[in-house]
Design a protein around this motif. Sequence first.
Motif, PDB file in Angstrom:
ATOM      1  N   GLU A 107       0.835  -1.207   0.000  1.00  0.00           N
ATOM      2  CA  GLU A 107       0.000   0.000   0.000  1.00  0.00           C
ATOM      3  C   GLU A 107       0.867   1.252   0.000  1.00  0.00           C
ATOM      4  OE1 GLU A 107      -3.566   1.957  -0.284  1.00  0.00           O
ATOM      5  OE2 GLU A 107      -3.268  -0.199  -0.303  1.00  0.00           O
ATOM      6  N   GLU A 108       1.936   1.218   0.773  1.00  0.00           N
ATOM      7  CA  GLU A 108       2.843   2.367   0.853  1.00  0.00           C
ATOM      8  C   GLU A 108       3.490   2.646  -0.501  1.00  0.00           C
ATOM      9  OE1 GLU A 108       7.081   3.153   2.993  1.00  0.00           O
ATOM     10  OE2 GLU A 108       5.525   2.243   4.228  1.00  0.00           O
ATOM     11  N   ARG A 109       3.934   1.587  -1.174  1.00  0.00           N
ATOM     12  CA  ARG A 109       4.576   1.747  -2.489  1.00  0.00           C
ATOM     13  C   ARG A 109       3.572   2.257  -3.519  1.00  0.00           C
ATOM     14  NH1 ARG A 109       8.628   3.372  -5.275  1.00  0.00           N
ATOM     15  NH2 ARG A 109       9.057   2.182  -7.131  1.00  0.00           N
ATOM     16  N   ARG A 110       2.339   1.803  -3.429  1.00  0.00           N
ATOM     17  CA  ARG A 110       1.297   2.293  -4.344  1.00  0.00           C
ATOM     18  C   ARG A 110       1.093   3.795  -4.176  1.00  0.00           C
ATOM     19  NH1 ARG A 110      -1.977  -2.029  -6.351  1.00  0.00           N
ATOM     20  NH2 ARG A 110      -1.569  -3.932  -5.201  1.00  0.00           N
ATOM     21  N   GLU A 112       3.308   5.943  -3.044  1.00  0.00           N
ATOM     22  CA  GLU A 112       4.492   6.623  -3.578  1.00  0.00           C
ATOM     23  C   GLU A 112       4.402   6.741  -5.096  1.00  0.00           C
ATOM     24  OE1 GLU A 112       8.189   4.782  -2.451  1.00  0.00           O
ATOM     25  OE2 GLU A 112       7.549   4.648  -0.361  1.00  0.00           O
ATOM     26  N   LEU A 113       4.008   5.652  -5.744  1.00  0.00           N
ATOM     27  CA  LEU A 113       3.891   5.665  -7.198  1.00  0.00           C
ATOM     28  C   LEU A 113       2.788   6.606  -7.664  1.00  0.00           C
ATOM     29  CD1 LEU A 113       4.446   1.886  -8.007  1.00  0.00           C
ATOM     30  CD2 LEU A 113       6.008   3.779  -8.442  1.00  0.00           C
ATOM     31  N   THR A 114       1.712   6.723  -6.868  1.00  0.00           N
ATOM     32  CA  THR A 114       0.647   7.667  -7.194  1.00  0.00           C
ATOM     33  C   THR A 114       1.188   9.093  -7.176  1.00  0.00           C
ATOM     34  OG1 THR A 114      -0.997   6.184  -6.247  1.00  0.00           O
ATOM     35  CG2 THR A 114      -1.651   8.464  -6.528  1.00  0.00           C
ATOM     36  N   LYS A 115       2.051   9.390  -6.213  1.00  0.00           N
ATOM     37  CA  LYS A 115       2.670  10.719  -6.157  1.00  0.00           C
ATOM     38  C   LYS A 115       3.534  10.967  -7.385  1.00  0.00           C
ATOM     39  CE  LYS A 115       2.690  11.072  -1.135  1.00  0.00           C
ATOM     40  NZ  LYS A 115       3.517  11.054   0.070  1.00  0.00           N
ATOM     41  N   VAL A 116       4.255   9.936  -7.821  1.00  0.00           N
ATOM     42  CA  VAL A 116       5.089  10.057  -9.026  1.00  0.00           C
ATOM     43  C   VAL A 116       4.204  10.348 -10.242  1.00  0.00           C
ATOM     44  CG1 VAL A 116       6.575   8.768 -10.614  1.00  0.00           C
ATOM     45  CG2 VAL A 116       6.951   8.612  -8.150  1.00  0.00           C
ATOM     46  N   VAL A 117       3.081   9.642 -10.335  1.00  0.00           N
ATOM     47  CA  VAL A 117       2.158   9.827 -11.456  1.00  0.00           C
ATOM     48  C   VAL A 117       1.615  11.257 -11.454  1.00  0.00           C
ATOM     49  CG1 VAL A 117      -0.106   9.148 -12.351  1.00  0.00           C
ATOM     50  CG2 VAL A 117       1.543   7.402 -11.674  1.00  0.00           C
ATOM     51  N   HIS A 118       1.234  11.748 -10.269  1.00  0.00           N
ATOM     52  CA  HIS A 118       0.724  13.124 -10.181  1.00  0.00           C
ATOM     53  C   HIS A 118       1.800  14.131 -10.575  1.00  0.00           C
ATOM     54  CE1 HIS A 118      -3.344  12.709  -8.658  1.00  0.00           C
ATOM     55  NE2 HIS A 118      -2.922  11.711  -7.895  1.00  0.00           N
ATOM     56  N   SER A 119       3.025  13.882 -10.164  1.00  0.00           N
ATOM     57  CA  SER A 119       4.130  14.767 -10.509  1.00  0.00           C
ATOM     58  C   SER A 119       4.334  14.815 -12.019  1.00  0.00           C
ATOM     59  CB  SER A 119       5.404  14.292  -9.817  1.00  0.00           C
ATOM     60  OG  SER A 119       6.511  15.007 -10.276  1.00  0.00           O
ATOM     61  N   GLU A 120       4.299  13.661 -12.664  1.00  0.00           N
ATOM     62  CA  GLU A 120       4.438  13.611 -14.127  1.00  0.00           C
ATOM     63  C   GLU A 120       3.280  14.356 -14.795  1.00  0.00           C
ATOM     64  OE1 GLU A 120       6.931  12.564 -15.923  1.00  0.00           O
ATOM     65  OE2 GLU A 120       8.074  11.702 -14.281  1.00  0.00           O
TER      66      GLU A 120
END
Length: 185
Positions: A107-110, A112-120
Motif C-alpha cells: 500500500e505504501e509503495r502504491r 508513492e507511485l501515485t505521487k510520481v504519477v501526479h508529478s508527471e
Amino acid sequence: MINEIKQDAQTRMAKSIEALRHTLIKVRTGRASPALVEHLKVNYYGSDMPLSQVATVSVSDARSLMITPWEKQMVGAVEKAILASDLGLTPNTAGTTIRLNLPALTEERRKELTKVVHSEGEDAKVAIRNIRRDANQQVKDLLKDKAVTEDDVRRAEEDVQKLTDKAIKDVDEVVKAKEQELMAV
C-alpha cells in the motif's frame, strides 16, 4: 497565420499528452509489462543498446517477465543492466533465459507511485501552459506587426485557451486512469 499558430499549439499539446502516456507506461503497476524493461541500456560489445535490441521480452504470466537474449554471452550483461536499474528487481537466470518476478505492491509503495504519477501529470500541464504562452505571444507579435486586429487576437487567445483546457482535461484523465490502475489490488 493565426490558424497555423493554433494548429501548431494543438499538435504540440497532443505530443505532450503522448509523452506523458509514454512516461507513465514505465511506472510499475502490479502487472508485468515489457515496457518496464524496454528502456534499459545493455552493454553490447562496448556500446549501450536498448534491451529490446539485444533480447526478446515477453510476459510469461501476470507477475513475471521472461527475457531471452539473442546471444548466449549476453545473459550476464542483461543481468547487470537489470540489477543496475532503479526497478528493484532481481533476475533469476535459467540457462539462456532470465525471469523477472514482480512482487505485489505494498500500500505504501502504491501511494508513492501515485505521487510520481501526479508529478508527471503536473509536468505535462506545465508544458501545455508553456505552449499556450508561446502561441499567445506569437499572436501578439502579429498584432505588433499590424498583421491582425485586436479582435482577431482576442478570438485567437480564446481558441488557444479552449485547446489548453481540453489538453489539461486529457492529462487529468490519463493521470486518473493510471492512478486507478495502481490502486487496483
